[in-house]
Design an enzyme around this catalytic site. Structure first.
Site, PDB file in Angstrom:
ATOM      1  N   ASP A  82       4.021  -7.108 108.315  1.00 24.69           N
ATOM      2  CA  ASP A  82       3.841  -5.658 108.252  1.00 24.69           C
ATOM      3  C   ASP A  82       2.952  -5.376 107.052  1.00 24.69           C
ATOM      4  O   ASP A  82       3.380  -5.478 105.903  1.00 24.69           O
ATOM      5  CB  ASP A  82       5.214  -4.994 108.114  1.00 24.69           C
ATOM      6  CG  ASP A  82       5.116  -3.476 107.930  1.00 24.69           C
ATOM      7  OD1 ASP A  82       3.988  -2.952 107.827  1.00 24.69           O
ATOM      8  OD2 ASP A  82       6.179  -2.832 107.884  1.00 24.69           O
ATOM      9  N   LYS A 125      -2.180   5.044 105.913  1.00 25.55           N
ATOM     10  CA  LYS A 125      -2.381   4.741 104.501  1.00 25.55           C
ATOM     11  C   LYS A 125      -3.864   4.407 104.266  1.00 25.55           C
ATOM     12  O   LYS A 125      -4.605   5.196 103.698  1.00 25.55           O
ATOM     13  CB  LYS A 125      -1.492   3.575 104.057  1.00 25.55           C
ATOM     14  CG  LYS A 125      -0.018   3.982 103.905  1.00 25.55           C
ATOM     15  CD  LYS A 125       0.792   3.712 105.149  1.00 25.55           C
ATOM     16  CE  LYS A 125       2.284   3.592 104.923  1.00 25.55           C
ATOM     17  NZ  LYS A 125       2.988   4.728 104.405  1.00 25.55           N
ATOM     18  N   TRP A 135      11.270  -1.499 103.582  1.00 22.66           N
ATOM     19  CA  TRP A 135      10.629  -1.657 104.885  1.00 22.66           C
ATOM     20  C   TRP A 135      11.058  -2.934 105.582  1.00 22.66           C
ATOM     21  O   TRP A 135      11.341  -2.919 106.782  1.00 22.66           O
ATOM     22  CB  TRP A 135       9.105  -1.521 104.774  1.00 22.66           C
ATOM     23  CG  TRP A 135       8.777  -0.067 104.773  1.00 22.66           C
ATOM     24  CD1 TRP A 135       8.639   0.739 103.682  1.00 22.66           C
ATOM     25  CD2 TRP A 135       8.686   0.792 105.912  1.00 22.66           C
ATOM     26  NE1 TRP A 135       8.450   2.033 104.078  1.00 22.66           N
ATOM     27  CE2 TRP A 135       8.466   2.103 105.429  1.00 22.66           C
ATOM     28  CE3 TRP A 135       8.753   0.589 107.287  1.00 22.66           C
ATOM     29  CZ2 TRP A 135       8.317   3.202 106.287  1.00 22.66           C
ATOM     30  CZ3 TRP A 135       8.611   1.675 108.133  1.00 22.66           C
ATOM     31  CH2 TRP A 135       8.387   2.961 107.636  1.00 22.66           C
TER      32      TRP A 135
END
Lengths: 361, 361
Positions: free
Chosen positions: B175, B199, B104
Site C-alpha cells: 500500500d 495524495k 493503515w
C-alpha cells in the site's frame, strides 16, 4: 469554442452553468484558497458542500426520512455485486427475483448469481426487449430476498412508466442510473435505489445509493467494508475517502435543478424532448425505433436506419453539424440519442432537423 | 485569492499549474466542444487522455512490461478487501502475512481477516509504531498467499526506506497510497502496488493498482466483477465506467511531474523539505516527533507540542498565517504536516518559520 450537442449515453452532457461555476471556483472555493479537490473530506469546507448536496437531493427526490442517501464508488456494475452482498442475507439460502428487460438487468442477473439463486420472474428477451413484460406475467418467488429491476435500460431504451405493484413486502431494488432525477418517483415504493452518477447527476466515479433503513442490517461477512451500506451510512459516506470533487459537481447539478424548477419541470421538458424525437422516427419508415410506445425511454432513444449501409454517412454528417456521440452501443448497433436533463430542447430540435434533412436526401 | 499552504493528508494540495489547466479546459477540451466530464469513456478523446496518462505513469515509475496498470475505484480501504479477494486464492486455506506498522496496515489486517487467515509477522505496536520492525524479527509464514506491507503510514508517519528482502517468491503487496511518486521505487520487488489517488496522484475516488501479470489469475468467485483485477486488465480499466475526470487530472499531474524532472527530482526536493521540517523539531524539545530517524516519513510528518494545552493556540495561529489543515488525525491527536510532491519548499519554510516563532513566544 466549437458549438456542439452531446448525445453521449454517459459520461454525458452537463449543464453549462455547472461547468462555468466549476471552472471559476477551481483554484479557490469561496475564498478558502483551496480547490475543492484539495480539501480534506473531514474539514468544514467539504462538510458544508457534502451536507448541501444531500439536503438538495433529498428535497429534489422527496426522499422520506427513513431512507439514507449514500455516496459510494464503483458505478452500477459495482452495485450489481454490492446489492446482493448487502441484501441477499435477508433470507437463508436466498433467491433473488429479476425482471429481464435489457442489457443492464441482464448484467445484474449474471453478477447476482455469484451470491444467490436467481429467479428471472419475467423477460422480454424473446421480443427483443421491446417492452417491460406485463405485470400479470411475472412469476415472483414466494419469499425472495428482494426483487431487482432496471427502471430505464440505457442500451435498449426501455423505461418503466411507473413503479410495479407486487403486493408483498419484498423490497424492490431499482437500478435508476440513466433516468434518476428525470421524472417524479415515489421513493417509498422501493427498498433500494441506486444510480451511477454519469448520466443525470455528475461525473463518473460517484454512485448514489438510497436505501431504506431497515434494509441496512443484512450484509454478508464477505462484503468489503468500503461497500457495506450500513458502514457507509453510519459514517455519513466518509468511512473511506469519498470522491469529493464528484460530490461537489453533483451538488452544483442539484442546485441547477432546483433553480430550474426541480424534477417536475425537468419531467415536463423531458416529455417534450422525447415527443419531438420519437415523432421524427414515426413520421415515415426511414428510421426505426423498436420499443413499444408506452415503454419508450425519455432518456435513451435507440434507433436504426432501415438502410444500415447509410450508418457511416449519417454519423459523419451528424458530427459535421456538432451532433456528437450518436453511435449506438456496440452490443446492439445502430444509433442512440441520450437526451438527459442537461440536453436542451434546442439540441433535440437540431437532431430532429438533421434526421429530417438526412431522410429527405 | 487567499494565499495558503495546505498540509492536508488527503485529499491534498495539487500543483497550481494543474488546476489552472483544468480550469481553462473545463468547458472545451482541445476544441472538442466538450468538458472531459462529458466525454464517453469509449470515445477517441477520452481514449487519448487515458492512454497518455498510462504511458506517462509507466515512464515515471519505470513500470516493467510484465506489470499491468489499472485504474479502479474504492480507495485504499476498498483494496484492503479487493486484494485478498483477488490474491488469497493463490493458496488453498490461505494465510496472508502482514507487517503491522501503524493505522493503515492495521486496517488492512482487520479487513483481510474476512477472507483469509492472517499472520502478523511483525509489529511495532508495542513501540508506538515508532519504526518498521527489524527485518530479522519478521516471522513470515512458510507459504503465504502474499505479504502485505504499508510502505508509508499516513497517520503514524513511518516510511520504509526501501523494499524488504524476503528471500522467497511470495509476492509483496504494498500500500503506497501516501508516498507513491515521491521517491524511486523498484517495482520488480513487488507483486502488487496500490494507491488511493488523493495524495500524490489526483482527486479522491481514483485508485491506482499496479499488478504483475502472473498474479491476475487467482480471484475468488466472490470477487465483484467490477473489482476483479483480471477483468479490469482485460478491459483496459473500462469494464465499468472509470472515474474519467479523475484520470484526466491524474494525467495532468503526471505531465507536471515529467516537466519538473520526474520522480528523481521530486525525491531530491522531498528529502530537502523533510530535512527542513524534522530539523525544526529536533532543535529543541518544544515539539516532538516520535519516529526513529531512519523511518521518518518524507510525506507525512506527525508532531506533538510537548505542552498540549497550547494545541488550539498553535492551530489558530497557523490558520491565521494560511498554514492549513495541520491538525493531526483524530486517532492519534497532535499535529501533522503532509508535504506531498505538490507542496513547494516555500510552504515548508513558512511552516518552519511559524514553528520557530511559536516556540519562541
Amino acid at each position: 469554442m466549437t458549438h456542439v450537442f452531446n448525445f453521449s449515453a454517459g459520461p454525458a452532457v452537463l449543464p453549462k452553468e455547472v461547468l462555468l461555476q466549476a471552472a471559476s471556483e477551481m483554484l479557490d472555493w469561496h475564498g478558502s484558497g483551496m480547490s475543492v479537490m484539495e480539501m480534506s473530506h473531514r474539514g468544514p469546507e467539504f462538510s458544508s458542500i457534502h451536507r448541501q448536496a444531500l439536503d438538495d437531493l433529498r428535497e429534489l427526490l422527496d426522499v422520506p426520512a427513513n431512507y439514507k442517501i449514500l455516496f459510494q464508488q464503483g458505478g452500477g456494475l459495482g452495485q450489481n455485486a454490492i446489492v446482493p452482498l448487502n441484501l441477499a442475507g435477508r433470507r437463508n439460502d436466498p433467491v433473488v427475483d429479476f425482471v429481464h428487460t435489457g442489457s443492464w438487468s441482464g448484467k445484474s442477473i449474471k453478477e447476482a448469481a455469484r451470491y444467490a439463486r436467481v429467479n428471472v420472474a419475467a423477460s422480454s428477451e424473446a421480443e427483443g426487449f421491446a417492452r417491460v413484460p406485463a405485470r400479470e406475467s411475472w412469476k415472483l418467488s414466494q419469499d425472495a430476498a428482494y426483487l431487482h429491476i432496471c427502471t430505464n435500460e440505457t442500451i435498449d431504451g426501455v423505461e418503466y412508466p411507473d413503479a410495479p405493484e407486487i403486493n408483498s413486502d419484498v423490497p424492490i431494488v431499482a437500478d435508476m442510473s440513466s433516468h434518476i432525477l428525470s421524472r417524479k418517483i415515489d421513493i417509498s415504493k422501493y427498498g433500494v435505489i441506486f444510480a451511477g452518477a454519469q448520466k443525470n447527476i455528475g461525473p463518473a466515479g460517484l454512485t448514489l445509493v438510497i436505501v431504506r433503513e431497515d434494509l441496512l442490517d443484512y450484509a454478508s461477512p464477505q462484503c468489503p467494508s468500503a461497500f457495506n451500506w450500513k458502514t457507509c451510512a453510519e459514517h455519513d459516506s466518509l468511512y473511506n475517502t469519498p470522491p469529493t470533487y464528484s460530490i461537489y459537481i453533483a451538488g452544483l447539478v442539484f442546485a441547477w435543478l432546483k433553480a430550474n424548477g426541480g424534477v417536475a419541470a425537468m419531467e415536463q421538458r423531458n416529455i417534450e424532448k422525447a415527443r419531438l424525437l420519437y415523432e421524427a422516427f414515426d413520421r415515415d419508415d426511414f428510421y426505426v425505433n423498436r420499443v413499444a410506445p408506452e415503454f419508450r425511454s425519455r432518456m435513451n432513444v435507440p434507433f436504426y436506419l432501415r438502410d444500415e449501409s447509410l450508418n457511416q454517412l449519417f454519423l459523419t454528417g451528424a458530427q459535421a453539424r456538432g451532433l456528437l456521440q450518436l453511435k449506438g452501443h456496440k452490443s446492439v448497433g445502430g444509433m442512440r440519442a441520450s437526451i438527459y436533463n442537461a440536453m436542451p430542447i434546442e439540441g433535440v430540435q437540431a437532431l430532429v432537423d438533421y434526421l429530417n434533412e438526412f431522410a429527405g436526401r
